[in-house]
Design a protein around this motif. Sequence first.
Motif, PDB file in Angstrom:
ATOM      1  N   LYS A 140      46.261   5.786   4.822  1.00 28.88           N
ATOM      2  CA  LYS A 140      45.794   6.824   5.741  1.00 28.88           C
ATOM      3  C   LYS A 140      45.389   8.056   4.930  1.00 28.88           C
ATOM      4  N   ASN A 141      44.355   8.720   5.368  1.00 26.77           N
ATOM      5  CA  ASN A 141      43.821   9.937   4.730  1.00 26.77           C
ATOM      6  C   ASN A 141      43.259   9.702   3.328  1.00 26.77           C
ATOM      7  N   SER A 142      42.874   8.476   3.007  1.00 25.77           N
ATOM      8  CA  SER A 142      42.269   8.223   1.699  1.00 25.77           C
ATOM      9  C   SER A 142      40.749   8.192   1.771  1.00 25.77           C
ATOM     10  N   TYR A 143      40.197   7.750   2.888  1.00 23.28           N
ATOM     11  CA  TYR A 143      38.749   7.711   3.078  1.00 23.28           C
ATOM     12  C   TYR A 143      38.432   8.271   4.453  1.00 23.28           C
ATOM     13  N   ALA A 144      37.310   8.970   4.539  1.00 22.16           N
ATOM     14  CA  ALA A 144      36.811   9.423   5.836  1.00 22.16           C
ATOM     15  C   ALA A 144      35.651   8.520   6.214  1.00 22.16           C
ATOM     16  N   LYS A 145      35.663   8.038   7.442  1.00 19.19           N
ATOM     17  CA  LYS A 145      34.589   7.155   7.897  1.00 19.19           C
ATOM     18  C   LYS A 145      33.685   7.935   8.838  1.00 19.19           C
ATOM     19  N   TYR A 146      32.411   7.843   8.612  1.00 19.00           N
ATOM     20  CA  TYR A 146      31.423   8.493   9.456  1.00 19.00           C
ATOM     21  C   TYR A 146      30.711   7.419  10.252  1.00 19.00           C
ATOM     22  N   PRO A 147      31.068   7.265  11.521  1.00 16.65           N
ATOM     23  CA  PRO A 147      30.527   6.153  12.297  1.00 16.65           C
ATOM     24  C   PRO A 147      29.066   6.303  12.686  1.00 16.65           C
ATOM     25  N   ALA A 148      28.514   7.499  12.636  1.00 14.80           N
ATOM     26  CA  ALA A 148      27.120   7.685  13.036  1.00 14.80           C
ATOM     27  C   ALA A 148      26.222   7.397  11.843  1.00 14.80           C
ATOM     28  N   ASN A 149      25.704   6.204  11.770  1.00 18.44           N
ATOM     29  CA  ASN A 149      24.832   5.842  10.654  1.00 18.44           C
ATOM     30  C   ASN A 149      23.393   5.644  11.120  1.00 18.44           C
ATOM     31  N   TYR A 150      22.987   6.456  12.066  1.00 18.33           N
ATOM     32  CA  TYR A 150      21.619   6.386  12.544  1.00 18.33           C
ATOM     33  C   TYR A 150      21.052   7.803  12.594  1.00 18.33           C
ATOM     34  N   TYR A 151      19.755   7.893  12.402  1.00 17.94           N
ATOM     35  CA  TYR A 151      19.080   9.179  12.392  1.00 17.94           C
ATOM     36  C   TYR A 151      17.767   9.055  13.158  1.00 17.94           C
ATOM     37  N   ASP A 152      17.387  10.128  13.774  1.00 20.63           N
ATOM     38  CA  ASP A 152      16.128  10.202  14.498  1.00 20.63           C
ATOM     39  C   ASP A 152      14.979  10.239  13.488  1.00 20.63           C
ATOM     40  N   ILE A 153      14.097   9.251  13.521  1.00 22.26           N
ATOM     41  CA  ILE A 153      13.009   9.165  12.547  1.00 22.26           C
ATOM     42  C   ILE A 153      12.069  10.360  12.680  1.00 22.26           C
ATOM     43  N   GLY A 155      12.810  13.324  13.676  1.00 24.30           N
ATOM     44  CA  GLY A 155      13.509  14.473  13.112  1.00 24.30           C
ATOM     45  C   GLY A 155      13.501  14.459  11.587  1.00 24.30           C
ATOM     46  N   MET A 156      13.672  13.284  11.008  1.00 28.72           N
ATOM     47  CA  MET A 156      13.662  13.160   9.547  1.00 28.72           C
ATOM     48  C   MET A 156      12.269  13.456   8.986  1.00 28.72           C
ATOM     49  N   ALA A 158      10.138  15.417  10.374  1.00 29.20           N
ATOM     50  CA  ALA A 158       9.908  16.854  10.537  1.00 29.20           C
ATOM     51  C   ALA A 158      10.502  17.633   9.377  1.00 29.20           C
ATOM     52  N   LEU A 159      11.583  17.129   8.784  1.00 25.70           N
ATOM     53  CA  LEU A 159      12.179  17.808   7.629  1.00 25.70           C
ATOM     54  C   LEU A 159      11.241  17.797   6.436  1.00 25.70           C
ATOM     55  N   GLN A 160      10.416  16.772   6.328  1.00 26.09           N
ATOM     56  CA  GLN A 160       9.471  16.687   5.208  1.00 26.09           C
ATOM     57  C   GLN A 160       8.416  17.793   5.299  1.00 26.09           C
ATOM     58  N   ASN A 161       8.121  18.222   6.508  1.00 30.92           N
ATOM     59  CA  ASN A 161       7.063  19.211   6.711  1.00 30.92           C
ATOM     60  C   ASN A 161       7.549  20.644   6.591  1.00 30.92           C
ATOM     61  N   ILE A 162       8.841  20.813   6.395  1.00 31.05           N
ATOM     62  CA  ILE A 162       9.368  22.189   6.295  1.00 31.05           C
ATOM     63  C   ILE A 162       9.108  22.747   4.929  1.00 31.05           C
TER      64      ILE A 162
END
Length: 162
Positions: A140-153, A155-156, A158-162
């Motif tokens: 316990k408390n050795s690894y943090a799991k991030y369950p959200a492994n999806y991203y809005d294409i 939105g991603m 749009a980051l290129q254009n900034i």
Amino acid sequence: MQSTSTFIKRKLLQFIVALVLLLLINLLAFTIIGYQSVKRNAGLVKPNDVANQLINEINNGKEEININNTILHTLKDNHIWTMLIDEQSGNIAWNIDLPSEIPHSFSRSDIALFTRYYLKDYPIFTYVTEKGVLVLGFPKNSYAKYPANYYDIKGMRALQNI
């Protein structure tokens, strides 16, 4: 007039010296913290490394599962427990150091949930083998799991254009 320009030059020089000292202190602090972080995590075993070794042992073609001593020492030294879940029944077919709070039978929805999240607050890593689902449980408390492994294409992009 001479004293004003001398005063300004002296204050500007003091400002530059203070800025350089601040940058050097920040660089030193960053180096020390970075070194300690790398040193602290150097002994942390990677789940995929352990899993690959175990999968090779499990998929060896023999009916009985025998794990070599090197892998057993790695598991014990890092307080990693493991279990192999039979795909058909959902029962644990084999385990090493399974905590008492872990159930001995799982439904498919149980497996789906702890694959993405945690099982009784243990960070879990799952792998499919020829003999079932291999589960590695880390302390316990050795690894943090991030369950959200999806991203809005969009939105991603749009980051290129900034």
